[in-house]
Design an enzyme around this catalytic site. Structure first.
Site, PDB file in Angstrom:
ATOM      1  N   HIS A   1     -12.170   1.590  16.637  1.00  0.00           N
ATOM      2  CA  HIS A   1     -12.140   1.236  17.985  1.00  0.00           C
ATOM      3  C   HIS A   1     -11.776   2.324  18.422  1.00  0.00           C
ATOM      4  CE1 HIS A   1      -9.572  -2.389  15.575  1.00  0.00           C
ATOM      5  NE2 HIS A   1      -9.341  -1.378  14.292  1.00  0.00           N
TER       6      HIS A   1
ATOM      7  N   HIS B   1      -4.994   4.093  14.679  1.00  0.00           N
ATOM      8  CA  HIS B   1      -6.342   4.142  13.150  1.00  0.00           C
ATOM      9  C   HIS B   1      -7.528   3.628  13.229  1.00  0.00           C
ATOM     10  CE1 HIS B   1      -5.631  -0.196  13.472  1.00  0.00           C
ATOM     11  NE2 HIS B   1      -6.913   0.145  12.999  1.00  0.00           N
TER      12      HIS B   1
ATOM     13  N   ASP C   1     -13.983  -2.320   5.627  1.00  0.00           N
ATOM     14  CA  ASP C   1     -13.043  -0.917   6.007  1.00  0.00           C
ATOM     15  C   ASP C   1     -12.298  -0.471   4.641  1.00  0.00           C
ATOM     16  OD1 ASP C   1     -13.879  -2.854   8.464  1.00  0.00           O
ATOM     17  OD2 ASP C   1     -11.604  -3.380   8.612  1.00  0.00           O
TER      18      ASP C   1
ATOM     19  N   ASP D   1     -14.325  -0.424  10.304  1.00  0.00           N
ATOM     20  CA  ASP D   1     -13.196  -0.452  11.925  1.00  0.00           C
ATOM     21  C   ASP D   1     -13.539   0.391  12.631  1.00  0.00           C
ATOM     22  OD1 ASP D   1     -11.215  -2.598  12.395  1.00  0.00           O
ATOM     23  OD2 ASP D   1      -9.314  -1.128  12.074  1.00  0.00           O
TER      24      ASP D   1
ATOM     25  N   LYS E   1     -16.850  -3.088  13.341  1.00  0.00           N
ATOM     26  CA  LYS E   1     -15.415  -4.255  14.457  1.00  0.00           C
ATOM     27  C   LYS E   1     -15.106  -2.917  15.428  1.00  0.00           C
ATOM     28  CE  LYS E   1     -13.955  -5.129   9.660  1.00  0.00           C
ATOM     29  NZ  LYS E   1     -11.943  -5.205  10.469  1.00  0.00           N
TER      30      LYS E   1
ATOM     31  N   HIS F   1      -7.646   1.784  22.667  1.00  0.00           N
ATOM     32  CA  HIS F   1      -7.695   0.305  21.750  1.00  0.00           C
ATOM     33  C   HIS F   1      -6.416  -0.966  21.863  1.00  0.00           C
ATOM     34  CE1 HIS F   1      -8.283  -3.585  19.128  1.00  0.00           C
ATOM     35  NE2 HIS F   1      -9.691  -3.433  20.015  1.00  0.00           N
TER      36      HIS F   1
ATOM     37  N   CYS G   1      -8.012  -7.883   7.100  1.00  0.00           N
ATOM     38  CA  CYS G   1      -9.443  -7.923   7.627  1.00  0.00           C
ATOM     39  C   CYS G   1     -10.038  -8.219   5.752  1.00  0.00           C
ATOM     40  CB  CYS G   1     -10.329  -6.339   7.196  1.00  0.00           C
ATOM     41  SG  CYS G   1      -9.788  -5.771   8.733  1.00  0.00           S
TER      42      CYS G   1
HETATM   43  C1  VGL Z   1      -7.223  -3.516   9.111  1.00  0.00           C
HETATM   44  C2  VGL Z   1      -5.469  -3.703  10.537  1.00  0.00           C
HETATM   45  C3  VGL Z   1      -6.069  -3.920  11.312  1.00  0.00           C
HETATM   46  C4  VGL Z   1      -7.522  -3.996   7.858  1.00  0.00           C
HETATM   47  C5  VGL Z   1      -7.673  -3.015  10.206  1.00  0.00           C
HETATM   48  O1  VGL Z   1      -9.092  -3.481   7.640  1.00  0.00           O
HETATM   49  O2  VGL Z   1      -7.242  -4.701   7.096  1.00  0.00           O
HETATM   50  N1  VGL Z   1      -6.041  -4.033   9.458  1.00  0.00           N
HETATM   51  N2  VGL Z   1      -7.726  -2.775  11.077  1.00  0.00           N
HETATM   52 ZN    ZN Z   2      -7.992  -1.717  13.394  1.00  0.00          ZN
END
Ligand code: VGL
Ligand code: ZN
Length: 202
Positions: free
Chosen positions: A52, A85, A12, A50, A110, A56, A155
Protein backbone atom coordinates in the site's frame (compact mmCIF):
# COMPACT_ATOMS: atom_id res chain seq x y z
CA UNK A 1 6.27 -33.74 -6.35
CA UNK A 2 2.83 -32.53 -7.41
CA UNK A 3 1.68 -32.41 -11.02
CA UNK A 4 2.57 -29.30 -13.04
CA UNK A 5 -1.08 -28.16 -13.11
CA UNK A 6 -1.04 -27.61 -9.34
CA UNK A 7 0.17 -24.34 -7.84
CA UNK A 8 0.92 -23.20 -4.31
CA UNK A 9 -0.39 -19.68 -3.62
CA UNK A 10 1.28 -18.10 -0.58
CA UNK A 11 -0.72 -15.12 0.63
CA UNK A 12 0.84 -12.11 2.42
CA UNK A 13 3.41 -13.77 4.71
CA UNK A 14 4.78 -10.33 5.58
CA UNK A 15 6.28 -8.82 8.73
CA UNK A 16 3.28 -6.58 9.45
CA UNK A 17 1.00 -9.65 9.72
CA UNK A 18 3.41 -11.46 12.06
CA UNK A 19 3.86 -10.93 15.83
CA UNK A 20 5.35 -7.45 16.40
CA UNK A 21 3.90 -6.14 13.11
CA UNK A 22 1.41 -3.32 12.56
CA UNK A 23 -1.53 -5.66 11.89
CA UNK A 24 -0.23 -8.73 13.67
CA UNK A 25 -2.12 -12.00 13.29
CA UNK A 26 -1.81 -14.19 16.41
CA UNK A 27 0.81 -16.88 15.77
CA UNK A 28 1.18 -15.63 12.16
CA UNK A 29 4.84 -16.60 11.93
CA UNK A 30 4.00 -20.25 12.75
CA UNK A 31 3.02 -20.76 9.11
CA UNK A 32 6.52 -20.05 7.81
CA UNK A 33 8.21 -23.46 8.36
CA UNK A 34 5.12 -25.31 7.10
CA UNK A 35 5.04 -23.19 3.94
CA UNK A 36 8.78 -23.63 3.37
CA UNK A 37 8.29 -27.40 3.42
CA UNK A 38 5.26 -27.21 1.12
CA UNK A 39 7.23 -25.17 -1.43
CA UNK A 40 9.37 -28.24 -2.14
CA UNK A 41 6.27 -30.16 -3.27
CA UNK A 42 5.05 -27.71 -5.92
CA UNK A 43 6.49 -26.79 -9.28
CA UNK A 44 4.47 -23.57 -9.53
CA UNK A 45 4.81 -21.27 -6.51
CA UNK A 46 3.38 -17.75 -6.27
CA UNK A 47 3.81 -15.23 -3.45
CA UNK A 48 1.41 -12.35 -2.90
CA UNK A 49 2.50 -9.13 -1.20
CA UNK A 50 0.14 -6.56 0.30
CA UNK A 51 1.66 -3.29 -0.98
CA UNK A 52 0.00 0.00 0.00
CA UNK A 53 0.94 3.64 -0.53
CA UNK A 54 1.22 5.55 2.78
CA UNK A 55 -2.03 7.43 2.03
CA UNK A 56 -4.06 4.30 1.18
CA UNK A 57 -7.80 4.76 1.77
CA UNK A 58 -8.04 1.47 3.73
CA UNK A 59 -5.99 3.13 6.49
CA UNK A 60 -8.13 4.53 9.34
CA UNK A 61 -5.77 7.48 9.62
CA UNK A 62 -6.99 8.74 6.22
CA UNK A 63 -10.53 9.17 7.57
CA UNK A 64 -11.14 11.91 10.13
CA UNK A 65 -12.53 10.57 13.40
CA UNK A 66 -12.33 6.91 12.38
CA UNK A 67 -10.51 4.17 14.27
CA UNK A 68 -8.91 0.95 13.02
CA UNK A 69 -11.36 -1.98 12.65
CA UNK A 70 -14.38 0.32 12.07
CA UNK A 71 -16.22 -0.27 8.80
CA UNK A 72 -17.07 2.43 6.22
CA UNK A 73 -18.91 2.48 2.90
CA UNK A 74 -16.69 2.94 -0.14
CA UNK A 75 -17.86 3.29 -3.76
CA UNK A 76 -17.05 -0.44 -4.22
CA UNK A 77 -18.75 -1.64 -1.01
CA UNK A 78 -17.98 -2.02 2.69
CA UNK A 79 -14.39 -1.56 3.78
CA UNK A 80 -12.82 -2.38 7.14
CA UNK A 81 -10.40 0.39 8.16
CA UNK A 82 -6.97 -0.87 9.16
CA UNK A 83 -4.00 0.49 11.02
CA UNK A 84 -1.28 1.58 8.59
CA UNK A 85 0.35 -1.64 7.36
CA UNK A 86 2.43 -3.04 4.51
CA UNK A 87 3.48 0.41 3.34
CA UNK A 88 5.47 0.12 0.12
CA UNK A 89 9.19 -0.26 0.71
CA UNK A 90 9.00 -0.54 4.51
CA UNK A 91 10.25 -3.39 6.70
CA UNK A 92 6.63 -4.17 7.57
CA UNK A 93 5.85 -4.85 3.92
CA UNK A 94 8.85 -7.18 3.54
CA UNK A 95 8.32 -10.94 3.60
CA UNK A 96 9.01 -12.75 6.88
CA UNK A 97 12.81 -13.16 6.91
CA UNK A 98 12.60 -16.97 7.21
CA UNK A 99 10.21 -17.41 4.26
CA UNK A 100 12.12 -19.00 1.40
CA UNK A 101 11.15 -16.41 -1.18
CA UNK A 102 13.95 -17.43 -3.56
CA UNK A 103 11.90 -20.52 -4.50
CA UNK A 104 8.97 -18.46 -5.79
CA UNK A 105 8.23 -18.12 -9.52
CA UNK A 106 6.18 -14.94 -9.22
CA UNK A 107 5.49 -12.22 -6.68
CA UNK A 108 2.16 -10.50 -7.21
CA UNK A 109 1.64 -7.18 -5.43
CA UNK A 110 -1.80 -5.88 -4.58
CA UNK A 111 -3.48 -2.91 -2.89
CA UNK A 112 -1.16 -0.42 -4.59
CA UNK A 113 -3.90 1.92 -5.80
CA UNK A 114 -4.76 4.54 -3.18
CA UNK A 115 -8.51 4.51 -3.74
CA UNK A 116 -9.23 0.77 -3.54
CA UNK A 117 -8.16 -2.14 -1.35
CA UNK A 118 -7.33 -5.57 -2.74
CA UNK A 119 -7.71 -8.54 -0.42
CA UNK A 120 -7.87 -11.10 -3.20
CA UNK A 121 -4.85 -12.16 -5.21
CA UNK A 122 -7.13 -12.15 -8.29
CA UNK A 123 -9.32 -9.03 -8.08
CA UNK A 124 -9.32 -5.71 -6.26
CA UNK A 125 -12.13 -5.18 -3.75
CA UNK A 126 -14.58 -4.09 -6.49
CA UNK A 127 -14.40 -7.83 -7.34
CA UNK A 128 -13.85 -7.00 -11.03
CA UNK A 129 -10.49 -5.26 -11.58
CA UNK A 130 -8.02 -8.10 -12.24
CA UNK A 131 -4.52 -8.30 -10.74
CA UNK A 132 -3.28 -10.42 -13.65
CA UNK A 133 -2.72 -13.58 -11.59
CA UNK A 134 -5.46 -15.53 -13.42
CA UNK A 135 -3.75 -14.90 -16.77
CA UNK A 136 -0.40 -16.02 -15.38
CA UNK A 137 -1.77 -19.26 -13.94
CA UNK A 138 -3.87 -20.09 -17.01
CA UNK A 139 -1.03 -19.54 -19.43
CA UNK A 140 1.11 -21.86 -17.31
CA UNK A 141 -1.61 -24.52 -17.48
CA UNK A 142 -2.50 -24.38 -13.79
CA UNK A 143 -5.96 -25.70 -12.85
CA UNK A 144 -5.65 -26.51 -9.14
CA UNK A 145 -4.52 -24.33 -6.26
CA UNK A 146 -3.37 -24.98 -2.72
CA UNK A 147 -3.64 -21.79 -0.69
CA UNK A 148 -1.78 -20.86 2.49
CA UNK A 149 -0.85 -17.72 4.41
CA UNK A 150 -2.34 -14.69 6.16
CA UNK A 151 -4.96 -13.88 7.00
CA UNK A 152 -7.43 -16.79 6.68
CA UNK A 153 -10.52 -14.61 7.06
CA UNK A 154 -9.45 -11.75 4.75
CA UNK A 155 -6.89 -12.13 1.97
CA UNK A 156 -6.80 -15.93 1.95
CA UNK A 157 -10.59 -16.22 1.96
CA UNK A 158 -11.13 -13.60 -0.77
CA UNK A 159 -8.42 -15.21 -2.94
CA UNK A 160 -9.83 -18.72 -2.45
CA UNK A 161 -13.43 -17.73 -3.21
CA UNK A 162 -12.43 -15.80 -6.34
CA UNK A 163 -10.35 -18.77 -7.50
CA UNK A 164 -13.22 -21.20 -6.97
CA UNK A 165 -15.59 -18.82 -8.78
CA UNK A 166 -13.21 -18.81 -11.75
CA UNK A 167 -13.19 -22.59 -11.91
CA UNK A 168 -9.95 -23.54 -10.17
CA UNK A 169 -9.97 -26.49 -7.81
CA UNK A 170 -9.08 -24.95 -4.45
CA UNK A 171 -7.71 -26.53 -1.27
CA UNK A 172 -6.88 -24.51 1.84
CA UNK A 173 -4.22 -25.88 4.14
CA UNK A 174 -5.61 -24.60 7.45
CA UNK A 175 -2.44 -25.57 9.35
CA UNK A 176 -0.53 -23.11 7.14
CA UNK A 177 -3.03 -20.24 7.63
CA UNK A 178 -3.80 -17.94 10.58
CA UNK A 179 -6.75 -15.55 11.04
CA UNK A 180 -7.35 -11.97 12.25
CA UNK A 181 -10.72 -13.25 13.59
CA UNK A 182 -12.70 -10.08 14.34
CA UNK A 183 -16.41 -10.51 15.27
CA UNK A 184 -16.58 -14.16 14.24
CA UNK A 185 -14.99 -13.53 10.85
CA UNK A 186 -13.05 -16.81 10.92
CA UNK A 187 -16.19 -18.90 11.44
CA UNK A 188 -17.94 -16.95 8.68
CA UNK A 189 -14.99 -17.42 6.36
CA UNK A 190 -14.89 -21.18 6.95
CA UNK A 191 -18.61 -21.46 6.15
CA UNK A 192 -18.38 -19.26 3.03
CA UNK A 193 -15.39 -21.22 1.72
CA UNK A 194 -17.08 -24.59 2.29
CA UNK A 195 -20.18 -23.29 0.49
CA UNK A 196 -17.96 -22.26 -2.44
CA UNK A 197 -16.69 -25.85 -2.77
CA UNK A 198 -13.25 -25.14 -1.29
CA UNK A 199 -11.63 -28.07 0.50
CA UNK A 200 -10.49 -27.08 4.02
CA UNK A 201 -7.65 -29.42 4.95
CA UNK A 202 -5.68 -29.78 8.18
C1 VGL B 1 -4.97 -8.32 4.85
C2 VGL B 1 -6.22 -6.77 5.98
C3 VGL B 1 -5.65 -5.75 5.25
C4 VGL B 1 -4.61 -9.77 4.67
C5 VGL B 1 -4.40 -7.33 4.11
O1 VGL B 1 -3.52 -10.06 4.14
O2 VGL B 1 -5.42 -10.63 5.07
N1 VGL B 1 -5.88 -8.04 5.79
N2 VGL B 1 -4.73 -6.03 4.32
ZN1 ZN C 1 -3.73 -4.44 3.39
Amino acid sequence: MRAAHEALIIVDVQNDFCPGGALAVADGDAVVPIINRLMHEFEVKVLTQDWHPLNHTSFARQHKGMEPFQVIGMPYGEQVLWPNHCVQGTEGAAFHPDLMTDFADLIIRKGFRREIDSYSAFFENDRETPTGLDGYLRTRGVTDLTMVGLATDFCVQFSAIDAARMGYGVTLRMDACRAIDMDGSLQQARAAMSDAGIVLEG
